[in-house]
Write an enzyme that holds these catalytic residues in place. Structure first.
Site, PDB file in Angstrom:
ATOM      1  N   ARG A  30       0.844  -1.207   0.000  1.00 57.47           N
ATOM      2  CA  ARG A  30       0.000   0.000   0.000  1.00 57.47           C
ATOM      3  C   ARG A  30       0.869   1.244   0.000  1.00 57.47           C
ATOM      4  O   ARG A  30       0.615   2.195  -0.739  1.00 57.47           O
ATOM      5  CB  ARG A  30      -0.934   0.009   1.212  1.00 57.47           C
ATOM      6  CG  ARG A  30      -2.117  -0.898   1.100  1.00 57.47           C
ATOM      7  CD  ARG A  30      -3.085  -0.681   2.269  1.00 57.47           C
ATOM      8  NE  ARG A  30      -4.225  -1.553   2.183  1.00 57.47           N
ATOM      9  CZ  ARG A  30      -5.263  -1.369   1.369  1.00 57.47           C
ATOM     10  NH1 ARG A  30      -5.298  -0.338   0.570  1.00 57.47           N
ATOM     11  NH2 ARG A  30      -6.264  -2.228   1.353  1.00 57.47           N
ATOM     12  N   ARG A  31       1.896   1.245   0.825  1.00 55.51           N
ATOM     13  CA  ARG A  31       2.796   2.404   0.876  1.00 55.51           C
ATOM     14  C   ARG A  31       3.566   2.567  -0.428  1.00 55.51           C
ATOM     15  O   ARG A  31       3.715   3.674  -0.927  1.00 55.51           O
ATOM     16  CB  ARG A  31       3.765   2.260   2.048  1.00 55.51           C
ATOM     17  CG  ARG A  31       3.087   2.399   3.388  1.00 55.51           C
ATOM     18  CD  ARG A  31       4.060   2.210   4.529  1.00 55.51           C
ATOM     19  NE  ARG A  31       3.367   2.277   5.807  1.00 55.51           N
ATOM     20  CZ  ARG A  31       3.835   1.787   6.930  1.00 55.51           C
ATOM     21  NH1 ARG A  31       5.029   1.204   6.962  1.00 55.51           N
ATOM     22  NH2 ARG A  31       3.140   1.883   8.033  1.00 55.51           N
ATOM     23  N   ASN A  55      -6.692 -14.369   0.315  1.00 50.39           N
ATOM     24  CA  ASN A  55      -6.937 -15.788   0.071  1.00 50.39           C
ATOM     25  C   ASN A  55      -6.343 -16.639   1.190  1.00 50.39           C
ATOM     26  O   ASN A  55      -6.971 -17.581   1.677  1.00 50.39           O
ATOM     27  CB  ASN A  55      -6.332 -16.182  -1.280  1.00 50.39           C
ATOM     28  CG  ASN A  55      -6.952 -17.427  -1.846  1.00 50.39           C
ATOM     29  OD1 ASN A  55      -7.420 -18.278  -1.122  1.00 50.39           O
ATOM     30  ND2 ASN A  55      -6.929 -17.534  -3.158  1.00 50.39           N
ATOM     31  N   GLU A  58      -8.514 -16.368   4.245  1.00 48.88           N
ATOM     32  CA  GLU A  58      -9.777 -17.093   4.124  1.00 48.88           C
ATOM     33  C   GLU A  58      -9.614 -18.567   4.466  1.00 48.88           C
ATOM     34  O   GLU A  58     -10.504 -19.185   5.044  1.00 48.88           O
ATOM     35  CB  GLU A  58     -10.332 -16.951   2.704  1.00 48.88           C
ATOM     36  CG  GLU A  58     -10.814 -15.558   2.380  1.00 48.88           C
ATOM     37  CD  GLU A  58     -11.113 -15.346   0.905  1.00 48.88           C
ATOM     38  OE1 GLU A  58     -11.751 -14.319   0.594  1.00 48.88           O
ATOM     39  OE2 GLU A  58     -10.709 -16.166   0.053  1.00 48.88           O
ATOM     40  N   TYR A  93       2.926 -20.122  -2.169  1.00 46.10           N
ATOM     41  CA  TYR A  93       1.779 -19.552  -2.885  1.00 46.10           C
ATOM     42  C   TYR A  93       1.851 -18.026  -2.849  1.00 46.10           C
ATOM     43  O   TYR A  93       1.718 -17.361  -3.872  1.00 46.10           O
ATOM     44  CB  TYR A  93       0.481 -20.044  -2.246  1.00 46.10           C
ATOM     45  CG  TYR A  93      -0.736 -19.251  -2.636  1.00 46.10           C
ATOM     46  CD1 TYR A  93      -1.370 -19.472  -3.851  1.00 46.10           C
ATOM     47  CD2 TYR A  93      -1.249 -18.264  -1.797  1.00 46.10           C
ATOM     48  CE1 TYR A  93      -2.479 -18.732  -4.220  1.00 46.10           C
ATOM     49  CE2 TYR A  93      -2.359 -17.537  -2.154  1.00 46.10           C
ATOM     50  CZ  TYR A  93      -2.968 -17.770  -3.361  1.00 46.10           C
ATOM     51  OH  TYR A  93      -4.065 -17.026  -3.727  1.00 46.10           O
ATOM     52  N   GLY A  96       4.789 -16.754  -4.886  1.00 49.05           N
ATOM     53  CA  GLY A  96       4.536 -16.976  -6.304  1.00 49.05           C
ATOM     54  C   GLY A  96       3.506 -16.017  -6.857  1.00 49.05           C
ATOM     55  O   GLY A  96       3.681 -15.445  -7.938  1.00 49.05           O
ATOM     56  N   ARG A 104       1.238 -18.990  -8.768  1.00 43.39           N
ATOM     57  CA  ARG A 104       0.520 -19.405  -7.557  1.00 43.39           C
ATOM     58  C   ARG A 104      -0.082 -20.794  -7.691  1.00 43.39           C
ATOM     59  O   ARG A 104      -0.460 -21.405  -6.695  1.00 43.39           O
ATOM     60  CB  ARG A 104      -0.589 -18.402  -7.239  1.00 43.39           C
ATOM     61  CG  ARG A 104      -1.827 -18.566  -8.102  1.00 43.39           C
ATOM     62  CD  ARG A 104      -2.809 -17.432  -7.951  1.00 43.39           C
ATOM     63  NE  ARG A 104      -4.102 -17.735  -8.485  1.00 43.39           N
ATOM     64  CZ  ARG A 104      -4.412 -17.852  -9.774  1.00 43.39           C
ATOM     65  NH1 ARG A 104      -3.477 -17.681 -10.695  1.00 43.39           N
ATOM     66  NH2 ARG A 104      -5.637 -18.132 -10.160  1.00 43.39           N
TER      67      ARG A 104
END
Length: 145
Positions: A30-31, A55, A58, A93, A96, A104
């Site tokens: 974000r920065r 992901n 989750e 993951y 990647g 991924r």
């Protein structure tokens, strides 16, 4: 009792630390790309990092539930080993996906396979518990006889 769950607790803490690392990667991205919350879109590089973190978050509760069920009802050592494999696959993951969306795929399939094994081990352990506790049928004794 703690000697029966220490490996599960260790893998759980490692998983939480991994999740924290993924969260930090989103903050850094974000920065780097100047994307303030609550925005979730931006350059593809940012979106891949963000998606990889979301992901992974989750799937984390599913992983934790299966890790502990497999460890408590089947075998702590096997569950912890599978948990470490899962965490390594999720790290691969994340890294990647950060590099390229196609990178991924192999790690996500591997981590899904580990989850399926944890599901099977959990189910077998719980089935064995119910059969031995409520029916008096010990499958392990039948298999070794």
């Amino acid at each position: 009792m703690l000697d029966q769950i220490h490996w599960l607790a260790t893998v759980t803490v490692l998983g939480v630390l991994e999740q924290a690392y993924f969260f930090l990667q989103v903050i850094y991205a974000r920065r780097l790309f100047g994307i303030s919350p609550p925005k979730i879109s931006g350059p593809p590089e940012f979106e891949r990092i963000f998606r990889a973190q979301v992901n992974s978050s989750e799937y984390f509760p599913i992983f934790l539930a299966l890790l502990w069920q497999a460890g408590l009802f089947f075998h702590q050592g096997l569950a912890a080993a599978l948990g470490l494999l899962y965490l390594y696959a999720r790290y691969c993951y994340f890294m990647g996906y950060k590099a390229s969306s196609s990178e991924r795929l192999a790690p996500i399939y591997f981590s899904a396979g580990v989850l399926w094994i944890l599901i099977a081990v959990s189910a077998l352990g719980i089935l064995h518990f119910f059969l031995s506790h409520y029916v008096g049928l010990n499958i392990l004794q039948l298999l070794t006889a």
